[in-house]
Design an enzyme around this catalytic site. Structure first.
Site, PDB file in Angstrom:
ATOM      1  N   ASP A  23     -76.990  -0.845 -33.141  1.00  0.00           N
ATOM      2  CA  ASP A  23     -75.715  -1.463 -33.545  1.00  0.00           C
ATOM      3  C   ASP A  23     -75.183  -2.216 -32.328  1.00  0.00           C
ATOM      4  O   ASP A  23     -75.701  -2.067 -31.215  1.00  0.00           O
ATOM      5  CB  ASP A  23     -74.726  -0.366 -33.983  1.00  0.00           C
ATOM      6  CG  ASP A  23     -73.355  -0.919 -34.340  1.00  0.00           C
ATOM      7  OD1 ASP A  23     -73.277  -1.893 -35.101  1.00  0.00           O
ATOM      8  OD2 ASP A  23     -72.339  -0.382 -33.845  1.00  0.00           O
ATOM      9  N   CYS A  86     -75.754  -1.913 -38.611  1.00  0.00           N
ATOM     10  CA  CYS A  86     -74.647  -2.838 -38.386  1.00  0.00           C
ATOM     11  C   CYS A  86     -74.626  -3.833 -39.539  1.00  0.00           C
ATOM     12  O   CYS A  86     -75.621  -4.536 -39.766  1.00  0.00           O
ATOM     13  CB  CYS A  86     -74.887  -3.560 -37.059  1.00  0.00           C
ATOM     14  SG  CYS A  86     -73.708  -4.865 -36.698  1.00  0.00           S
ATOM     15  N   THR A  88     -72.850  -6.541 -39.776  1.00  0.00           N
ATOM     16  CA  THR A  88     -72.782  -7.916 -39.278  1.00  0.00           C
ATOM     17  C   THR A  88     -74.177  -8.403 -38.899  1.00  0.00           C
ATOM     18  O   THR A  88     -74.572  -9.526 -39.236  1.00  0.00           O
ATOM     19  CB  THR A  88     -71.850  -7.986 -38.049  1.00  0.00           C
ATOM     20  OG1 THR A  88     -70.645  -7.272 -38.342  1.00  0.00           O
ATOM     21  CG2 THR A  88     -71.523  -9.409 -37.683  1.00  0.00           C
ATOM     22  N   CYS A 196     -68.074  -1.946 -42.222  1.00  0.00           N
ATOM     23  CA  CYS A 196     -68.477  -2.042 -40.814  1.00  0.00           C
ATOM     24  C   CYS A 196     -68.712  -0.615 -40.357  1.00  0.00           C
ATOM     25  O   CYS A 196     -67.862   0.265 -40.602  1.00  0.00           O
ATOM     26  CB  CYS A 196     -67.375  -2.704 -39.991  1.00  0.00           C
ATOM     27  SG  CYS A 196     -67.600  -2.546 -38.198  1.00  0.00           S
ATOM     28  N   HIS A 198     -68.575   0.827 -37.604  1.00  0.00           N
ATOM     29  CA  HIS A 198     -67.571   1.382 -36.684  1.00  0.00           C
ATOM     30  C   HIS A 198     -66.435   2.079 -37.443  1.00  0.00           C
ATOM     31  O   HIS A 198     -65.900   3.082 -36.979  1.00  0.00           O
ATOM     32  CB  HIS A 198     -66.944   0.267 -35.840  1.00  0.00           C
ATOM     33  CG  HIS A 198     -67.747  -0.133 -34.647  1.00  0.00           C
ATOM     34  ND1 HIS A 198     -68.860  -0.920 -34.736  1.00  0.00           N
ATOM     35  CD2 HIS A 198     -67.582   0.148 -33.321  1.00  0.00           C
ATOM     36  CE1 HIS A 198     -69.350  -1.131 -33.514  1.00  0.00           C
ATOM     37  NE2 HIS A 198     -68.588  -0.485 -32.636  1.00  0.00           N
TER      38      HIS A 198
HETATM   39  N1  DGL Z   1     -70.651  -2.086 -36.487  1.00  0.00           N
HETATM   40  C1  DGL Z   1     -70.853  -3.414 -36.861  1.00  0.00           C
HETATM   41  C2  DGL Z   1     -70.829  -3.648 -38.356  1.00  0.00           C
HETATM   42  O1  DGL Z   1     -71.199  -2.768 -39.085  1.00  0.00           O
HETATM   43  C3  DGL Z   1     -70.380  -4.556 -36.013  1.00  0.00           C
HETATM   44  C4  DGL Z   1     -69.072  -4.488 -35.380  1.00  0.00           C
HETATM   45  C5  DGL Z   1     -68.949  -5.601 -34.379  1.00  0.00           C
HETATM   46  O2  DGL Z   1     -69.660  -5.537 -33.380  1.00  0.00           O
HETATM   47  O3  DGL Z   1     -68.161  -6.528 -34.612  1.00  0.00           O
HETATM   48  O4  DGL Z   1     -70.506  -4.713 -38.809  1.00  0.00           O
END
Ligand code: DGL
Length: 276
Positions: A23, A86, A88, A196, A198
């Site tokens: 990630d 991740c 993104t 996301c 996070h």
């Molecule tokens: N954890 C990531 C996601 O699932 C990306 C967060 C980031 O780096 O902007 O999109």
């Protein structure tokens, strides 16, 4: 024909070889945790690309370059599968990675399908990065459910940064969450998708801000199950009764990352510098 990467063909994959998970930072630990719970015998390598977080506002070309660097490392480590933990990076790069590398690559996307099935108001709110929301991959996903539910999206600038900083500033987190979540609830959303990885790390706080009546959905379990299915199909699932090793790498400062990763992983960890 699908291009084959020479490096991947030069080592034999067995059930004992590790799985690479990555990630932009700590967010993928939510996915790693789901994998470790469902497949405890698997050896796991986790790369936090913390020196380059957040990925959200960065362009596809930059993200693809980061993913390729991490893939090269995973191939050196002779992994048997890779999980792009991740949303993104999945939206920006997973299709290209699958063209380049012939091992199983599992991505993560906002869990719109289970959310649509769960919603009674037929309004689903999606919290994600600006990169995910603007991506063709997400627009395609959204269009598959448009006739069943109304999908409201909200980018959350600043949230990943607060989580990467350790998530200690609860007042700042709550203020941002209120700003992002309220407008979604005002449109009638009764289900929120954490689009996301996070955000899953602060799921409790999100539930608190949204209220107990709001359903919260993420993709943790779905990703772990998909990985299990792919490994089983290839006869590569580790069947040992011994709990597998989990090793951590970060492109950020290893000493600082040790505390951060331990905080979200829930136990002490060793962190090795990611050899960029
Ligand atoms: N954890 C990531 C996601 O699932 C990306 C967060 C980031 O780096 O902007 O999109």
């Amino acid at each position: 024909m699908r291009p084959r990467n020479a490096a991947i063909m030069s080592y034999a994959m067995t059930a004992a070889t590790p799985i690479g998970v990555f990630d932009s930072g700590v967010g993928g630990l939510s996915i790693l945790s789901g994998i470790h719970q469902l497949l405890p015998a698997e050896n796991l390598l986790y790369v936090a690309d913390s020196a380059h977080a957040p990925y959200g506002p960065k362009g596809d070309a930059f993200i693809l370059e980061r993913c390729e660097s991490i893939m090269r490392f995973f191939l050196q480590q002779q992994v048997k599968a890779v999980v792009v933990a991740c949303n993104t990076a999945t939206a920006a790069a997973v299709a290209r990675l699958r063209e380049q590398y012939s091992l199983p690559i599992i991505g993560v996307e906002p869990a719109v399908k289970p959310a649509a099935a769960l919603s009674r108001s037929a309004v689903v709110g999606v919290l994600a990065t600006s990169g995910t929301i603007a991506s063709d991959k997400f627009l395609t996903l959204q269009s598959r459910f448009n006739d069943k539910v109304e999908i409201r999206t909200r980018a959350c600038p600043g949230l990943v940064e607060l989580i990467e900083a350790g998530g200690n500033d609860e007042a700042a987190l709550v203020a941002l969450l209120q700003e992002f979540i309220r407008p979604l609830l005002d449109t009638g959303a009764d289900t929120l998708v954490l689009g996301c990885t996070h955000y899953s790390l602060i799921r409790g706080l999100i539930q608190q801000v949204a209220g107990e009546t709001i359903s919260i959905v993420d993709a943790e379990i779905a990703v772990a199950r998909e990985l299990q299915r792919r490994l089983a199909a290839l006869g590569l699932q580790q069947q040992s009764a011994i709990v597998g090793q989990v090793r951590f790498y970060s492109s950020g400062d290893p000493a600082a990352q040790r505390n951060l990763l331990a905080r979200y992983w829930g136990r002490a960890v060793e962190v090795t510098a990611f050899p960029d």
